[in-house]
Every structure is written in C-alpha cells, then in structure tokens.
Design a protein around this motif. Structure first.
Motif, mmCIF file in Angstrom:
data_model
loop_
_atom_site.group_PDB
_atom_site.id
_atom_site.type_symbol
_atom_site.label_atom_id
_atom_site.label_comp_id
_atom_site.label_asym_id
_atom_site.label_seq_id
_atom_site.Cartn_x
_atom_site.Cartn_y
_atom_site.Cartn_z
ATOM 1 N N GLU A 225 0.817 -1.213 0.000
ATOM 2 C CA GLU A 225 0.000 0.000 0.000
ATOM 3 C C GLU A 225 0.851 1.265 0.000
ATOM 4 O O GLU A 225 0.582 2.205 -0.747
ATOM 5 C CB GLU A 225 -0.921 -0.013 1.223
ATOM 6 C CG GLU A 225 -1.886 1.157 1.267
ATOM 7 C CD GLU A 225 -2.907 1.110 0.142
ATOM 8 O OE1 GLU A 225 -3.211 2.183 -0.415
ATOM 9 O OE2 GLU A 225 -3.371 0.001 -0.197
ATOM 10 N N SER A 228 2.163 2.032 -3.476
ATOM 11 C CA SER A 228 1.245 1.858 -4.611
ATOM 12 C C SER A 228 1.056 3.117 -5.432
ATOM 13 O O SER A 228 0.520 3.068 -6.535
ATOM 14 C CB SER A 228 -0.114 1.352 -4.114
ATOM 15 O OG SER A 228 -0.709 2.294 -3.239
ATOM 16 N N VAL A 250 -4.770 -2.832 -3.408
ATOM 17 C CA VAL A 250 -3.766 -3.651 -2.727
ATOM 18 C C VAL A 250 -4.433 -4.357 -1.558
ATOM 19 O O VAL A 250 -5.123 -3.724 -0.758
ATOM 20 C CB VAL A 250 -2.586 -2.783 -2.213
ATOM 21 C CG1 VAL A 250 -1.618 -3.621 -1.393
ATOM 22 C CG2 VAL A 250 -1.871 -2.121 -3.378
#
Length: 626
Positions: A225, A228, A250
């Motif tokens: 995360e 991302s 995610v």
C-alpha cells in the motif's frame, strides 16, 4: 518451638537474592528465545533513536548495579565459607588464595597452579558480570521479519485472455494498433529510456502512476500500500484498457504468527521483499544482412506532400510522406506511414533532422513458428544514420520476480521465466500493439525519441562520436535491446494497473479465477532484542557461574555451622587485614623471614583459627596446626 539459626537465614537470603537476579536474567533470555523478537513500545524506540547516548548510559548503569549486587553477595558468601574453612587446618597459601577470592583479586604462584587458575578464573568472571548484563539488556537495531500474503491480477491464464479479448471488443478494437493506447506514449518511452541508460551507468529511476521503479518495472504492479502510488479514483472510462491513473487495489497484509500476543511495532522504516508475477522480454537486435531474404524492408517510397519556398524561418517549408513497407512473413506486407519536415526542395538536413522508421510485425516471421514472439524492423536516416537496416526479435517471457520495496523505490529481479503459451495470444497481441504504438509515436517531424535516446546514451558513456562507430554497432544494439525491453515491461505494468485500479471489478475484489497469490516478507527496522546465536548464552554465563559459586559457598557454610554449633559467635572477616593481624598476634605465630626460601616455607605452613568457648568467640587466634 525451635529457633531458626541466624546463619541459616543469612545464607538463605544471600542465595535467594542471587537466584532471583539469575531468574530475571534467564527469564529475559527465555522470553527473547521463545518469541524470537522483542521490541519496546514505539515511543521508547523513537526516544532511543534520538538519544542513544543517554539511554545507553542508563542501561549500563542498571547493568552495573546488578553486577555490584551479584558480586557483593558472592563476596559475603565466600567470606563466610572461608571463615568456616579456617577453623580447620589450612595452609597459608590456601588462605591467601581464599582471601584473594573474597577481595576479587588474584594470586600468581606457578608453584600452586590450581590455586592460581582458580583465582584468575573467578577474577575474570567477576569482571565479566557488567559486560554480560550490558549485553543482555542493551537493545540493538535489527530487522524484524513478518510474513506477508496477498493477491494480484493473474495475466497468465486463460481466464484473463478471455477477459482481455472481451475488452478489445467492448472498445471496438478491430486491431491492436488502434490509437486508444495514447496514454502509453510517454510512459513507454520513459521506461525504455531508463532501461537503456541504466545498462551504461546512467540513473535509471522510472515513475508511473505515482510509484517509483528502479530502472524498469519488470512488468509488476505494486502490492504494498505505501508504495502503490496514486490515491486518485478513476472515472467510469478510466479503468482497464482506458486506464490513465488511479489508486491500484492492494490487499496484501501480514500473516499472524505463532505468538499473537506480541504486538508488531511500527518501527523506524519498513522494507518488503515480495514474490510476484512479472513480465519481461529477451530482445535480440542485429543488422539485416544481404543474405536474409525473409526481411523485405523498403524505405524508398516517399514523396513531398507540401512545399512553400516563401515560408518564414519559423514556418514549415516542406513535408515528406514516407510509406515504409516490410514483409512480416507468409507474404504478409505491413505498411507504416510517416511524415517528416524537409526544405522546399524536399531535402532534409543531415545534421538537424532525424528519421527512424520502424515496422512491428505482430506475429512470427515463419509460418511454422508458434505465436510466442514478434519482430521489429527499423532503420535510421540523417543524424540517425549510425543505425543500419536492422531487425529486433522480441520474445516476451512470463516471470516470477522478487520485488524489493525500500526507500520509496521498487526494484525487481527475475527469479524464473517461461515463454508465452497458446492461451497468452491476447496478451501477446496487446504487448505487440503497445510496442507498435510506441514505435510510431516516437517519430516526430524532425526527430525520433528512440533515435535521440540511442544517440544521447552513446555520447554520454563513450569518448567517441556515434558517427565514428559505423560498422561496429554493438553498444547501439545493446541500447536498442534494453529500450524495447523497457517498453514491453511497461506494457504489462500498465495492463495490470488498469485491471487492478479501483472500480475495475465489483467491490474492488479480483475474481477467484483471475487472481494470483503474492507472498513475501516485511522487514521492520526497529530496536530491541533478538536471537543472537550464542551471544546471549555467553552473556548469561558469568552470572550463572557466580550464582553457582555463591550457592556452593553458602551450602558449605550452613553445613559447617551445624557441625560447629557456633551460630551465635562474633564474626571474623578473613578479608579484613586488621582481623588477620589481630588473630596472628594473639597466636604468637613464628614464621620464616622475608627471603625467597622463607616465603616458600611459610606458604606451606598450616594454621588454624581457634576461638574461645566461654565468651562467644571474642578471642580468636591463629595457631600452627598439628
């Protein structure tokens, strides 16, 4: 009811205190060995990080206090044991060794090797107490590994091939070369430039959708995360093949370990090592030789479509239309049109203009080959004339990569690879289409992004001009291979991002037949205590030895006191020089003089401490033992 002897209570308190301290050490060590990793609260960790000197001093102070207590209890215990031993015949050298032990000192008498070794051993162990406690209690920096698991889009199977084909039809794509891939233009070019330049030592960081990749994407999409990238929400037409940026879904998280009661710290930083799906390509570029008849490459069909001799310097004076044709196998011609700027006479500047046309053959050149690769034909003109008519064979590969997420950067390395299979035909079509779109749009009216990339990288990494390298194009072809590899890898990252962006699937959940498992390890940088092989065991060893010796001395004293039945007598401190002088004077000891032989003879003299029976042992004296 009988009264408990005072000496028994005293020795019980000594051994009990020593055992409590030892239990604390072993309890702490046991917790570390049991849990593998222990870390203080994040507030303490941050405090230690910013004030390491002050907190190290505090830990050392605690270790010193524990060491002093342990050593003091041992000293009291050995003094009591020595006092009881002196009630029996004991040589003066043994007495001096016992006094040395009680005072934490040593004797160095090679003639009495066992006594010398004993005092040296106890002396060393006592000196190691502080080091042992400090080693045991001081937290250190370490990486705490946490297993991770999640999922991502599986682009390798039949289910995704079917889905991709449906997406082509939904968007009305009768051919993969349709211009709906314009969003790939700048991303594909930058990925190719980063991959080509890094091979020769140039910085290779590539950014896409807010995520930062080292060199190239390796065909992956971020599964962590914090790495991302974009948090944007795409519009209704901004997912899948229409992707133009947005938050990639995610769902990777930690796997709860065996010891769920231990909380995972936030730590100072977090790095990740994940096993994921990737996509790359083996690219091989070479000049087309005269005997390779299968590569029919024609660049002679061009004509001027606009001319204006009266145009100003800042205006276009002429345009030339090029019809570049190539035979893509099985008598399948491919034609690509380009427009370049020329003067009013139809001529281009050899130094200022650059033309690098290319044709992508989306299928195998040989009818007997399976559809697992594609071919690029290209040639440079004018300032790109260093590139002869060439062919690049591109073999995409499905890979398993180890992706490392660290310092806001994603870097990957291929662990294994497999060629495309028949069910990957739609995926191969997409990759070839992206490559074709990139090859077309890289050429402008006066220059080519591909040509400029080859030229600038070569000029930045060599001492010679690229024009002087005609006939020896090894580096140029290597740059070209890495460029196309970067474009292919980016196409897979774009595709995964488009189908994993929020809104692509209902509830942002990838269907069971379209997901691939992701697993790996999160490494938390923090401070605390972790297994250090034998280090902790060595640290606890001095504490254990002193406790055992204390217990042995106390047990001996208790047994001897029961035999002597003199628990109420006054104390005699054998480590006190005044007590020794008083006892020696009371006994009128007669010893040899202070010469070498005299000292040696005196060491063997056996003495005994006698105490008076009628005054609770107030009178004490050394006498020569019989």
């Amino acid at each position: 009811m009988s009264r408990v002897p005072t000496h028994f209570l005293r020795h019980t308190a000594i051994t009990g205190s020593q055992v409590i301290i030892l239990a604390f050490g072993y309890g702490f060590l046991g917790a570390v060995l049991y849990y593998d990793y222990l870390s203080p609260p994040d507030q303490v960790g941050n405090l230690w990080r910013h004030h390491p000197g002050e907190l190290t001093m505090i830990v050392t102070l605690i270790a010193t206090v524990l060491s002093v207590i342990t050593a003091s209890l041992f000293t009291i215990s050995i003094k009591e044991a020595l006092r009881h031993r002196m009630s029996q015949p004991i040589s003066l050298v043994q007495l001096s060794a016992g006094i040395a032990l009680a005072k934490g000192s040593i004797i160095l008498r090679p003639e009495y090797l066992r006594l010398t070794i004993l005092t040296l051993f106890v002396f060393g162990v006592l000196r190691l107490l502080t080091a042992g406690w400090t080693t045991l209690l001081t937290p250190t920096y370490f990486l705490w590994p946490i297993q991770m698991r999640g999922s991502e889009l599986d682009i390798t199977g039949t289910a995704f091939s079917t889905l991709l084909s449906e997406e082509f039809q939904k968007q009305g794509l009768t051919a993969i070369q349709h211009n709906t891939f314009e969003v790939l233009d700048i991303g594909g070019m930058l990925s190719g430039v980063a991959a080509a330049g890094y091979t020769y030592g140039l910085p290779g960081t590539f950014n896409f959708n807010g995520a930062k990749y080292n060199v190239s994407t390796q065909g992956i999409v971020p599964t962590i995360e914090n790495f991302s990238g974009s948090n944007g929400v795409p519009g209704a037409n901004g997912t899948r093949l229409g992707f133009s940026g947005g938050n990639v879904t995610v769902n990777t998280g930690p796997i709860l370990g065996e010891h769920t009661s231990v909380s995972i710290p936030q730590g100072f930083s977090r790095n990740y090592s994940m096993w994921q799906q990737g996509l790359t390509a083996n690219v091989s570029c070479r000049a087309i030789s005269s005997n390779q008849s299968q590569y029919v490459w024609n660049t002679n069909n061009s004509y001027v479509i606009y001319a204006n001799a009266a145009a100003s310097n800042n205006s276009i004076t002429g345009l030339r239309l090029w019809n570049i044709t190539a035979n893509c196998g099985a008598n399948t011609p491919m034609t690509q049109e380009y427009v370049t700027m020329v003067d009013a006479s139809g001529n281009a500047s050899l130094s200022g203009s650059g033309f690098l046309p290319s044709v992508v053959c989306p299928g195998p050149m040989n009818i007997n080959q399976t559809y697992t690769n594609f071919t690029i034909l290209l040639q440079g003109f004018y300032k790109y004339r260093f590139l002869d008519a060439s062919v690049c064979e591109v073999i995409p590969l499905l890979t398993t990569v180890r992706a490392n997420y660290s310092n806001d950067l994603i870097s990957s390395e291929v662990n294994s690879s497999t060629p495309f299979r028949p069910e990957n035909v739609q995926l191969l079509s997409f990759v070839a289409g992206v490559t074709r779109f990139q090859s077309i749009n890289s050429q402008g009216l006066m220059s080519s992004a591909i040509g400029d990339t080859l030229y600038s990288i070569y000029s930045s990494t060599t001492n010679t001009s690229i024009d002087d390298n005609l006939g020896n194009q090894t580096q140029v072809y290597k740059e070209l291979e890495e460029y196309w590899r970067g474009v292919v890898e980016f196409s897979a990252t774009f595709l995964r991002s488009g189908f994993m962006v929020v809104g692509s699937f209902p509830n942002n959940t990838i269907p069971d037949d379209l997901f691939s498992q992701v697993n790996g390890t999160m490494y938390i940088s923090t401070i605390g205590w972790t297994r250090r092989s034998a280090t902790y065991l060595l640290a606890i060893l001095p504490i254990t030895i002193i406790t055992i010796l204390t217990f042995a001395c106390a047990s001996y004293s208790i047994l001897q006191a029961r035999k002597e039945n003199n628990s109420c007598r006054t104390t005699f401190d054998p480590a006190n020089a005044l007590h020794l002088i008083m006892a020696s004077a009371a006994g009128n000891l007669t010893l040899k003089d202070f010469n070498k032989n005299g000292i040696i003879n005196n060491e063997g003299v056996k003495v005994q401490l006698e105490e008076s029976n009628n005054d609770n042992g107030v009178k004490k004296k050394f006498v020569i033992a019989d």
